[in-house]
Design a protein around this motif. Structure first.
Motif, PDB file in Angstrom:
ATOM      1  N   UNK A 119       0.834  -1.203   0.000  1.00  0.00           N
ATOM      2  CA  UNK A 119       0.000   0.000   0.000  1.00  0.00           C
ATOM      3  C   UNK A 119       0.870   1.253   0.000  1.00  0.00           C
ATOM      4  N   UNK A 120       2.009   1.180   0.684  1.00  0.00           N
ATOM      5  CA  UNK A 120       2.953   2.297   0.653  1.00  0.00           C
ATOM      6  C   UNK A 120       3.501   2.515  -0.745  1.00  0.00           C
ATOM      7  N   UNK A 121       3.831   1.407  -1.430  1.00  0.00           N
ATOM      8  CA  UNK A 121       4.334   1.519  -2.796  1.00  0.00           C
ATOM      9  C   UNK A 121       3.278   2.123  -3.723  1.00  0.00           C
ATOM     10  N   UNK A 122       2.021   1.735  -3.497  1.00  0.00           N
ATOM     11  CA  UNK A 122       0.938   2.280  -4.323  1.00  0.00           C
ATOM     12  C   UNK A 122       0.726   3.763  -4.013  1.00  0.00           C
ATOM     13  N   UNK A 123       0.826   4.116  -2.738  1.00  0.00           N
ATOM     14  CA  UNK A 123       0.694   5.522  -2.356  1.00  0.00           C
ATOM     15  C   UNK A 123       1.798   6.364  -2.998  1.00  0.00           C
ATOM     16  N   UNK A 124       2.991   5.799  -3.092  1.00  0.00           N
ATOM     17  CA  UNK A 124       4.094   6.514  -3.738  1.00  0.00           C
ATOM     18  C   UNK A 124       3.743   6.848  -5.183  1.00  0.00           C
ATOM     19  N   UNK A 125       3.042   5.942  -5.857  1.00  0.00           N
ATOM     20  CA  UNK A 125       2.640   6.203  -7.228  1.00  0.00           C
ATOM     21  C   UNK A 125       1.725   7.422  -7.315  1.00  0.00           C
ATOM     22  N   UNK A 126       0.794   7.537  -6.373  1.00  0.00           N
ATOM     23  CA  UNK A 126      -0.118   8.688  -6.338  1.00  0.00           C
ATOM     24  C   UNK A 126       0.679   9.970  -6.116  1.00  0.00           C
ATOM     25  N   UNK A 127       1.618   9.916  -5.173  1.00  0.00           N
ATOM     26  CA  UNK A 127       2.446  11.090  -4.871  1.00  0.00           C
ATOM     27  C   UNK A 127       3.315  11.455  -6.070  1.00  0.00           C
ATOM     28  N   UNK A 128       3.834  10.447  -6.768  1.00  0.00           N
ATOM     29  CA  UNK A 128       4.688  10.683  -7.940  1.00  0.00           C
ATOM     30  C   UNK A 128       3.890  11.418  -9.020  1.00  0.00           C
ATOM     31  N   UNK A 129       2.700  10.907  -9.342  1.00  0.00           N
ATOM     32  CA  UNK A 129       1.866  11.553 -10.359  1.00  0.00           C
ATOM     33  C   UNK A 129       1.494  12.979  -9.930  1.00  0.00           C
ATOM     34  N   UNK A 130       1.151  13.142  -8.674  1.00  0.00           N
ATOM     35  CA  UNK A 130       0.764  14.469  -8.186  1.00  0.00           C
ATOM     36  C   UNK A 130       1.933  15.443  -8.265  1.00  0.00           C
TER      37      UNK A 130
END
Length: 286
Positions: free
Chosen positions: A62-73
């Protein structure tokens, strides 16, 4: 920079990684398109952790997936499009709107049987509002039957949904054997592309073959995604048999010939026959 339970630290780390000159060269090279496959991959890894019941791994994934959201943002923020806070605001507004039975000021509750109905109605309203906000040139002049099939789905799942939609107006085969004939036709076209040494054609024809295979799965009431996952597990199990057998001989995979590995592969299949129907043997390890 130290770890933290605060989301702002993750945002700061991502901003540092994307800072020109001092940031990470790999992160600086990325854009929305190049990161998108990783976003899908991380979502799948979340699902895999859930399927294993591994909550420790789920936390990490879930942390890795959250990083994806932060990266796109972060990339959107660099283009002055939106920031992470905007993402949070949009989803919180959406969740409040979609749950009037929980967050409405007025009294009264909604029966659980009606929650999905309300959710779908409000989603439709939001979709119409988004369409209205778009510039006129962004609104398609033609409303396709297939426009409701989400583009962000995994390719196998989306292929299935596209075919299902088309079948509602009769654009479909009536017999799975007709689909099988199409599969043979696509395989012949792949062979022709091989003869021409046409790399672009090979990619296109391979896609056509996969689409036809999904169609066959649909006609025999099989979920292509689940079927492929099961085959992946079967492949891993048989390949592990080869590894164990060679290890017992004091040898490595690199020291074995293809013929030897094939023989062990067939041996692994033979062991499975007592617990499962006989399976066909082929050079692609199907």
């Amino acid at each position: 920079m130290t770890p933290s339970r605060d989301i702002s630290r993750l945002i700061e780390i991502m901003a540092a990684l994307r800072t020109p000159v001092t940031g990470c060269p790999w992160d600086l090279e990325q854009n929305f398109a190049t990161i998108a496959p990783y976003t899908i991959e991380e979502a799948y890894e979340v699902v895999e952790a859930i399927s294993r019941g591994d909550l420790d791994d789920l936390c990490e994934e879930l942390g890795d997936l959250l990083l994806q959201v932060v990266f796109h943002a972060q990339m959107a923020s660099e283009q002055n499009a939106f920031a992470f806070g905007d993402v949070v605001e949009v989803i919180t507004r959406k969740m409040i709107r979609r749950h009037p039975h929980v967050f409405a000021d007025k009294d009264g509750n909604l029966a659980s049987s009606h929650v999905r109905e309300v959710w779908d109605r409000i989603k439709a309203e939001e979709k119409a509002e988004r369409a209205a906000r778009r510039a006129p040139q962004e609104v398609p002049s033609h409303k396709s039957l297939l426009s409701g099939v989400k583009a962000g789905q995994p390719a196998l799942t989306r292929a299935m949904e596209l075919q299902r939609k088309a079948s509602t107006v009769g654009f479909d085969w009536n017999d799975p054997r007709a689909v099988l004939a199409k599969i043979r036709e696509e395989a012949d076209e792949i062979e022709a592309a091989l003869d021409r040494n046409d790399s672009k054609g090979l990619a296109e024809e391979t896609g056509d073959l996969m689409f036809a295979l999904v169609n066959l799965a649909r006609h025999v009431d099989a979920d292509p995604e689940a079927a492929l996952r099961a085959t992946n597990v079967k492949f891993e199990r048989r390949f592990a048999f080869i590894e164990r057998a060679l290890e017992a001989q004091g040898r490595t995979l690199e020291q074995a010939s293809l013929a030897e590995m094939d023989a062990l592969w067939n041996e692994a299949k033979g062991e499975a026959k007592s617990a499962a129907p006989a399976e066909k043997s082929n050079q692609v390890r199907g």
